[in-house]
Design an enzyme around this catalytic site. Structure first.
Site, mmCIF file in Angstrom:
data_model
loop_
_atom_site.group_PDB
_atom_site.id
_atom_site.type_symbol
_atom_site.label_atom_id
_atom_site.label_comp_id
_atom_site.label_asym_id
_atom_site.label_seq_id
_atom_site.Cartn_x
_atom_site.Cartn_y
_atom_site.Cartn_z
ATOM 1 N N GLU A 141 -26.779 23.925 3.282
ATOM 2 C CA GLU A 141 -26.090 22.720 2.787
ATOM 3 C C GLU A 141 -27.031 22.026 1.817
ATOM 4 O OE1 GLU A 141 -24.069 19.619 1.791
ATOM 5 O OE2 GLU A 141 -23.068 20.972 3.196
ATOM 6 N N ASN A 174 -17.232 26.624 4.041
ATOM 7 C CA ASN A 174 -16.452 25.386 4.173
ATOM 8 C C ASN A 174 -16.755 24.521 2.949
ATOM 9 O OD1 ASN A 174 -14.935 23.245 5.237
ATOM 10 N ND2 ASN A 174 -16.702 22.401 6.312
ATOM 11 N N CYS A 219 -0.246 6.336 2.038
ATOM 12 C CA CYS A 219 0.433 7.314 2.904
ATOM 13 C C CYS A 219 1.820 7.594 2.329
ATOM 14 C CB CYS A 219 0.535 6.786 4.328
ATOM 15 S SG CYS A 219 -1.054 6.581 5.145
ATOM 16 N N CYS A 221 -10.218 22.454 2.475
ATOM 17 C CA CYS A 221 -9.425 21.220 2.407
ATOM 18 C C CYS A 221 -8.547 21.224 1.155
ATOM 19 C CB CYS A 221 -10.331 19.994 2.436
ATOM 20 S SG CYS A 221 -11.495 19.934 1.058
ATOM 21 N N CYS A 278 0.853 -1.194 0.000
ATOM 22 C CA CYS A 278 0.000 0.000 0.000
ATOM 23 C C CYS A 278 0.884 1.237 0.000
ATOM 24 C CB CYS A 278 -0.917 0.005 1.228
ATOM 25 S SG CYS A 278 -1.986 1.474 1.317
#
Length: 375
Positions: free
Chosen positions: A262, A307, A14, A334, A11
């Protein structure tokens, strides 16, 4: 963080795992400063980080293998499956759930979906845990309702093994595409939302509502936004792209007028439930498109908190905010690239304060909170 899956080359999710956390934070801070290099920043706050492993509250597992020997994890680009039950990003509490799910899949006859052959039923297993009481939400993503009766029949065994499963659903995703969920959600439990609590604020997680995956850092993000808002002369605010209301519910005071917008009705149902519990009567949450809502309003609040998803708020909303000019904008992002692009479209505002939140350790991604003040 040590990871046997990474060490074995099985994997590579990360990508920064070999770098110590302080180095990761330095690289992320440098990236953010580079993206905002064209704008004067009054104050750079110290970055916020959390645990480097066991921090995720959610697992999204592709189901592959056979009904007798299912694998829970991911598919490599060549289609070969990889079991990720031992991923160190998951808390220890996930292991017994994965261990019980494998024999349950066989008991219920839930044939894993085979992408190459376009056959099988069980596509994904989605597991979410509440930090407040350890309760869990489990979702089976199926291709059709063909195996639904079998699943229902076998379910009491699973519930006996795992009493922490408070919400269990089936999601129907009939399309042969790498889409995580479909529109149809079938509840198999009476309880339909998972109770969570950050900083003494009750929050609710429903199957199709977005919720941050790193509770330790997310709770600090919300608390920071609350602290920033309390320092401002604000009696009326909008919380756009509000999700389950995390920001608005933290920032609101009993005498403040707040409107949260939202597009997802599931998330708005969660936000309304939380507001009712807190006894905040001047909060309004509506399931609408944030840009369409904002641009249709005549009255402007002192503060607009946004956001947005990774794409940012976009030019139409930037143009509207530039024209209507609230005194303050708090931008939680983000994706700092799209945030920087949006700030370029807000020339009447200066950057008062910026803080980085390491929501996604061992990757290049991060969350950022920015306070913009009208010039």
């Amino acid at each position: 963080m040590q990871c046997a899956l990474y060490d074995a080359g099985r994997c590579r999710s990360c990508q920064w795992i070999t770098q110590p956390i302080p180095e990761q934070l330095s690289a992320k801070t440098a990236d953010l400063k580079n993206l905002l290099a064209d704008f004067p920043v009054e104050e750079w706050c110290a970055p916020v980080s959390g645990p480097e492993q066991g921090f995720r509250n959610k697992a999204k597992m592709v189901v592959s293998g056979s009904v007798e020997k299912p694998l829970l994890g991911m598919l490599h680009r060549d289609g070969t499956p990889e079991d990720l039950c031992d991923c160190p990003l998951y808390p220890a509490s996930f292991a017994p759930v994965f261990a019980a799910l494998k024999p349950f899949i066989a008991r219920a006859g839930l044939t894993p979906y085979n992408v190459a052959r376009k056959r099988g039923e069980l596509k994904y297993i989605l597991l979410t845990e509440s930090q407040s009481d350890g309760g869990m939400m489990l979702r089976f993503v199926l291709r059709s309702e063909t195996k639904l009766a079998q699943l229902r029949k076998a379910l009491p065994w699973l519930q006996e093994q795992l009493p922490q499963l408070k919400v269990i659903t089936v999601n129907i995703q009939p399309v042969h595409m790498a889409i995580m969920e479909g529109e149809t959600e079938i509840y198999l439990t009476e309880q339909q939302a998972l109770a969570e609590r950050f900083n003494d604020v009750p929050l609710w997680i429903r199957p199709q509502s977005f919720f941050q995956t790193n509770p330790a850092v997310a709770s600090q993000l919300y608390a920071t936004a609350r602290d920033w808002v309390r320092q401002l002369p604000v009696k009326h605010m909008w919380d756009l792209f509000c999700g389950v209301g995390g920001f608005g519910l933290h920032c609101a005071t009993p005498d403040m007028q707040l409107t949260g917008i939202e597009i997802a009705p599931e998330a708005i149902a969660c936000a309304k439930q939380s507001a009712a519990e807190l006894g905040l009567t001047r909060l309004q949450f509506q399931a609408l498109d944030s840009t369409q809502f904002a641009t249709a309003q005549g009255e402007v609040p002192e503060l607009v908190l946004v956001n947005p998803p990774r794409r940012g708020i976009g030019k139409p909303l930037c143009d509207y905010l530039s024209t209507m000019a609230p005194r303050f904008i708090i931008y939680s992002s983000c994706n700092a690239q799209t945030m920087a692009k949006d700030i370029r479209e807000l020339p009447g505002f200066r950057i008062e304060r910026v803080q980085l939140f390491d929501m996604f350790p061992h990757t290049a991604h991060y969350e950022v909170l920015t306070l913009l003040v009208k010039q």
